[in-house]
Design a protein around this motif. Structure first.
Motif, PDB file in Angstrom:
ATOM      1  N   ILE A 108       0.852  -1.188   0.000  1.00 41.12           N
ATOM      2  CA  ILE A 108       0.000   0.000   0.000  1.00 41.12           C
ATOM      3  C   ILE A 108       0.885   1.234   0.000  1.00 41.12           C
ATOM      4  CG2 ILE A 108      -1.661   1.357   1.332  1.00 41.12           C
ATOM      5  CD1 ILE A 108      -2.906  -1.284   2.244  1.00 41.12           C
ATOM      6  N   ARG A 109       0.605   2.137  -0.949  1.00 43.73           N
ATOM      7  CA  ARG A 109       1.326   3.399  -1.036  1.00 43.73           C
ATOM      8  C   ARG A 109       0.319   4.535  -0.908  1.00 43.73           C
ATOM      9  NH1 ARG A 109       3.301   2.088  -6.490  1.00 43.73           N
ATOM     10  NH2 ARG A 109       1.652   0.594  -6.258  1.00 43.73           N
ATOM     11  N   LEU A 110       0.669   5.515  -0.109  1.00 47.75           N
ATOM     12  CA  LEU A 110      -0.224   6.640   0.156  1.00 47.75           C
ATOM     13  C   LEU A 110       0.332   7.913  -0.462  1.00 47.75           C
ATOM     14  CD1 LEU A 110      -0.888   5.938   3.943  1.00 47.75           C
ATOM     15  CD2 LEU A 110      -2.266   5.218   1.971  1.00 47.75           C
ATOM     16  N   HIS A 111      -0.557   8.657  -1.120  1.00 50.41           N
ATOM     17  CA  HIS A 111      -0.225   9.948  -1.710  1.00 50.41           C
ATOM     18  C   HIS A 111      -1.335  10.913  -1.306  1.00 50.41           C
ATOM     19  CE1 HIS A 111       2.825   7.885  -4.064  1.00 50.41           C
ATOM     20  NE2 HIS A 111       1.910   6.978  -4.347  1.00 50.41           N
ATOM     21  N   CYS A 112      -1.210  12.148  -1.650  1.00 47.95           N
ATOM     22  CA  CYS A 112      -2.189  13.158  -1.262  1.00 47.95           C
ATOM     23  C   CYS A 112      -3.533  12.910  -1.960  1.00 47.95           C
ATOM     24  CB  CYS A 112      -1.663  14.548  -1.600  1.00 47.95           C
ATOM     25  SG  CYS A 112      -2.730  15.870  -1.009  1.00 47.95           S
ATOM     26  N   GLY A 113      -4.493  12.384  -1.224  1.00 47.08           N
ATOM     27  CA  GLY A 113      -5.819  12.131  -1.784  1.00 47.08           C
ATOM     28  C   GLY A 113      -5.913  10.898  -2.659  1.00 47.08           C
ATOM     29  N   VAL A 114      -4.817  10.131  -2.750  1.00 43.59           N
ATOM     30  CA  VAL A 114      -4.771   8.922  -3.571  1.00 43.59           C
ATOM     31  C   VAL A 114      -4.067   7.827  -2.773  1.00 43.59           C
ATOM     32  CG1 VAL A 114      -3.853   7.872  -5.686  1.00 43.59           C
ATOM     33  CG2 VAL A 114      -4.677  10.226  -5.724  1.00 43.59           C
ATOM     34  N   GLU A 132     -13.505 -23.661  -7.012  1.00 39.79           N
ATOM     35  CA  GLU A 132     -12.129 -23.571  -7.507  1.00 39.79           C
ATOM     36  C   GLU A 132     -11.518 -22.263  -7.049  1.00 39.79           C
ATOM     37  OE1 GLU A 132     -12.020 -22.084 -11.976  1.00 39.79           O
ATOM     38  OE2 GLU A 132     -13.404 -23.781 -11.800  1.00 39.79           O
ATOM     39  N   GLU A 133     -10.188 -22.233  -7.047  1.00 38.19           N
ATOM     40  CA  GLU A 133      -9.467 -21.023  -6.658  1.00 38.19           C
ATOM     41  C   GLU A 133      -8.806 -20.404  -7.880  1.00 38.19           C
ATOM     42  OE1 GLU A 133      -6.770 -21.891  -3.458  1.00 38.19           O
ATOM     43  OE2 GLU A 133      -8.408 -21.879  -1.992  1.00 38.19           O
ATOM     44  N   VAL A 134      -8.924 -19.091  -7.961  1.00 40.04           N
ATOM     45  CA  VAL A 134      -8.310 -18.339  -9.046  1.00 40.04           C
ATOM     46  C   VAL A 134      -7.421 -17.278  -8.408  1.00 40.04           C
ATOM     47  CG1 VAL A 134      -8.714 -16.827 -11.019  1.00 40.04           C
ATOM     48  CG2 VAL A 134     -10.329 -18.685 -10.522  1.00 40.04           C
ATOM     49  N   GLN A 135      -6.146 -17.372  -8.688  1.00 39.48           N
ATOM     50  CA  GLN A 135      -5.205 -16.401  -8.141  1.00 39.48           C
ATOM     51  C   GLN A 135      -4.927 -15.341  -9.205  1.00 39.48           C
ATOM     52  OE1 GLN A 135      -1.183 -17.655  -6.885  1.00 39.48           O
ATOM     53  NE2 GLN A 135      -1.813 -16.885  -4.884  1.00 39.48           N
ATOM     54  N   ALA A 136      -4.843 -14.083  -8.774  1.00 37.42           N
ATOM     55  CA  ALA A 136      -4.643 -12.987  -9.721  1.00 37.42           C
ATOM     56  C   ALA A 136      -3.816 -11.876  -9.094  1.00 37.42           C
ATOM     57  CB  ALA A 136      -5.995 -12.431 -10.161  1.00 37.42           C
ATOM     58  N   ARG A 137      -3.212 -11.085  -9.960  1.00 35.62           N
ATOM     59  CA  ARG A 137      -2.550  -9.854  -9.543  1.00 35.62           C
ATOM     60  C   ARG A 137      -3.621  -8.768  -9.533  1.00 35.62           C
ATOM     61  NH1 ARG A 137       1.727 -10.448 -14.248  1.00 35.62           N
ATOM     62  NH2 ARG A 137      -0.244 -10.880 -15.242  1.00 35.62           N
ATOM     63  N   TYR A 138      -3.467  -7.792  -8.658  1.00 34.42           N
ATOM     64  CA  TYR A 138      -4.460  -6.720  -8.600  1.00 34.42           C
ATOM     65  C   TYR A 138      -3.804  -5.384  -8.299  1.00 34.42           C
ATOM     66  CZ  TYR A 138      -4.064  -6.394  -3.530  1.00 34.42           C
ATOM     67  OH  TYR A 138      -3.585  -6.185  -2.268  1.00 34.42           O
ATOM     68  N   THR A 139      -4.495  -4.340  -8.694  1.00 39.81           N
ATOM     69  CA  THR A 139      -4.181  -2.978  -8.276  1.00 39.81           C
ATOM     70  C   THR A 139      -5.492  -2.236  -8.094  1.00 39.81           C
ATOM     71  OG1 THR A 139      -2.083  -2.922  -9.466  1.00 39.81           O
ATOM     72  CG2 THR A 139      -3.037  -0.801  -8.866  1.00 39.81           C
ATOM     73  N   PHE A 140      -5.687  -1.684  -6.907  1.00 42.59           N
ATOM     74  CA  PHE A 140      -6.790  -0.772  -6.630  1.00 42.59           C
ATOM     75  C   PHE A 140      -6.179   0.609  -6.452  1.00 42.59           C
ATOM     76  CE2 PHE A 140      -8.703  -4.696  -4.909  1.00 42.59           C
ATOM     77  CZ  PHE A 140      -9.992  -4.623  -5.423  1.00 42.59           C
ATOM     78  N   VAL A 141      -6.683   1.586  -7.174  1.00 41.66           N
ATOM     79  CA  VAL A 141      -6.303   2.980  -6.959  1.00 41.66           C
ATOM     80  C   VAL A 141      -7.535   3.654  -6.366  1.00 41.66           C
ATOM     81  CG1 VAL A 141      -5.564   5.159  -7.996  1.00 41.66           C
ATOM     82  CG2 VAL A 141      -4.700   2.975  -8.897  1.00 41.66           C
ATOM     83  N   TYR A 142      -7.379   4.190  -5.162  1.00 42.25           N
ATOM     84  CA  TYR A 142      -8.484   4.838  -4.461  1.00 42.25           C
ATOM     85  C   TYR A 142      -8.303   6.345  -4.471  1.00 42.25           C
ATOM     86  CZ  TYR A 142      -9.231   0.187  -2.416  1.00 42.25           C
ATOM     87  OH  TYR A 142      -9.452  -1.155  -2.229  1.00 42.25           O
ATOM     88  N   ASN A 143      -9.413   7.049  -4.620  1.00 42.38           N
ATOM     89  CA  ASN A 143      -9.436   8.509  -4.486  1.00 42.38           C
ATOM     90  C   ASN A 143     -10.415   8.869  -3.393  1.00 42.38           C
ATOM     91  OD1 ASN A 143      -8.817   8.428  -7.707  1.00 42.38           O
ATOM     92  ND2 ASN A 143      -7.926  10.184  -6.692  1.00 42.38           N
ATOM     93  N   ARG A 144     -10.104   9.931  -2.702  1.00 39.84           N
ATOM     94  CA  ARG A 144     -11.023  10.460  -1.696  1.00 39.84           C
ATOM     95  C   ARG A 144     -12.079  11.281  -2.429  1.00 39.84           C
ATOM     96  NH1 ARG A 144     -11.251  10.254   4.120  1.00 39.84           N
ATOM     97  NH2 ARG A 144     -12.951  11.663   4.570  1.00 39.84           N
ATOM     98  N   VAL A 145     -13.340  10.881  -2.329  1.00 38.19           N
ATOM     99  CA  VAL A 145     -14.457  11.586  -2.952  1.00 38.19           C
ATOM    100  C   VAL A 145     -15.423  11.955  -1.829  1.00 38.19           C
ATOM    101  CG1 VAL A 145     -16.349  11.460  -4.622  1.00 38.19           C
ATOM    102  CG2 VAL A 145     -14.193  10.252  -5.085  1.00 38.19           C
ATOM    103  N   GLY A 146     -15.505  13.244  -1.528  1.00 30.93           N
ATOM    104  CA  GLY A 146     -16.311  13.669  -0.380  1.00 30.93           C
ATOM    105  C   GLY A 146     -15.698  13.097   0.880  1.00 30.93           C
TER     106      GLY A 146
END
Length: 180
Positions: A108-114, A132-146
């Motif tokens: 997890i990396r934190l930036h200003c509002g992201v 069954e199991e499915v393994q995957a790579r992921y990326t979630f990019v979150y923004n602060r909205v309200g």
């Protein structure tokens, strides 16, 4: 004569540039200084919120985790989803697999509002009556909205190769929140 024409042309170009500058003000880019306060465990909890919404089976609840203009690059579809309607449509089908996700490794990396949460997750799904199991790579990019953190971008892709048992144990052992 050539010098006079050159000066006149240069003066005209300079005058035009000044006129354009007064029409479109040049404003320097400034860094945001009032960044929302957030911790890595809070961002990690956003996956739990999303995963819990999957388990309701309700695509409306899942879609509420995404910003209005979010992008979803899903694991089990070739179509890029670019808005709530398309994201909702994806989850109508995906939720039929009764997915339950688990984080195997994350950073997890934190930036200003992201905030960016990247790693590897495994989904247990029911496909044709078989678990069954499915393994995957992921990326979630979150923004602060309200007052909420919402998913702005979500990329998920199946692992390209089989993971050996020693690599599996390495991933399980590192199921932690890392700062980079």
């Amino acid at each position: 004569m050539k010098t006079t024409i050159f000066r006149s042309a240069l003066s005209s170009v300079f005058s035009a540039a000044l006129a354009c500058a007064s029409i479109v003000p040049i404003t320097p880019v400034q860094a945001q200084t009032n960044c929302p306060s957030v911790t890595r465990p809070e961002i990690a909890g956003l996956f739990d919120r999303w995963n819990s919404s999957l388990q309701t089976g309700d695509p409306n609840l899942v879609t509420q985790n995404y910003a209005r203009n979010a992008i979803l690059l899903p694991t089990v579809s070739n179509q890029v989803r670019r808005n709530h309607e398309e994201i909702h449509e994806y989850f109508v089908d995906f939720l039929q697999l009764q997915p339950v996700g688990e984080i195997n490794f994350r950073s997890i990396r934190l930036h200003c509002g992201v905030a960016i949460d990247s790693g590897i997750y495994t989904f247990t799904v029911v496909n044709n009556g078989q678990s069954e199991e499915v393994q995957a790579r992921y990326t979630f990019v979150y923004n602060r909205v309200g007052n909420r953190w919402l998913i702005a971008e979500h990329h998920s892709s199946a692992m390209p190769e089989t993971i050996t048992s020693s690599a599996d144990s390495d991933l399980s052992a590192s199921n932690q929140i890392k700062a980079e």
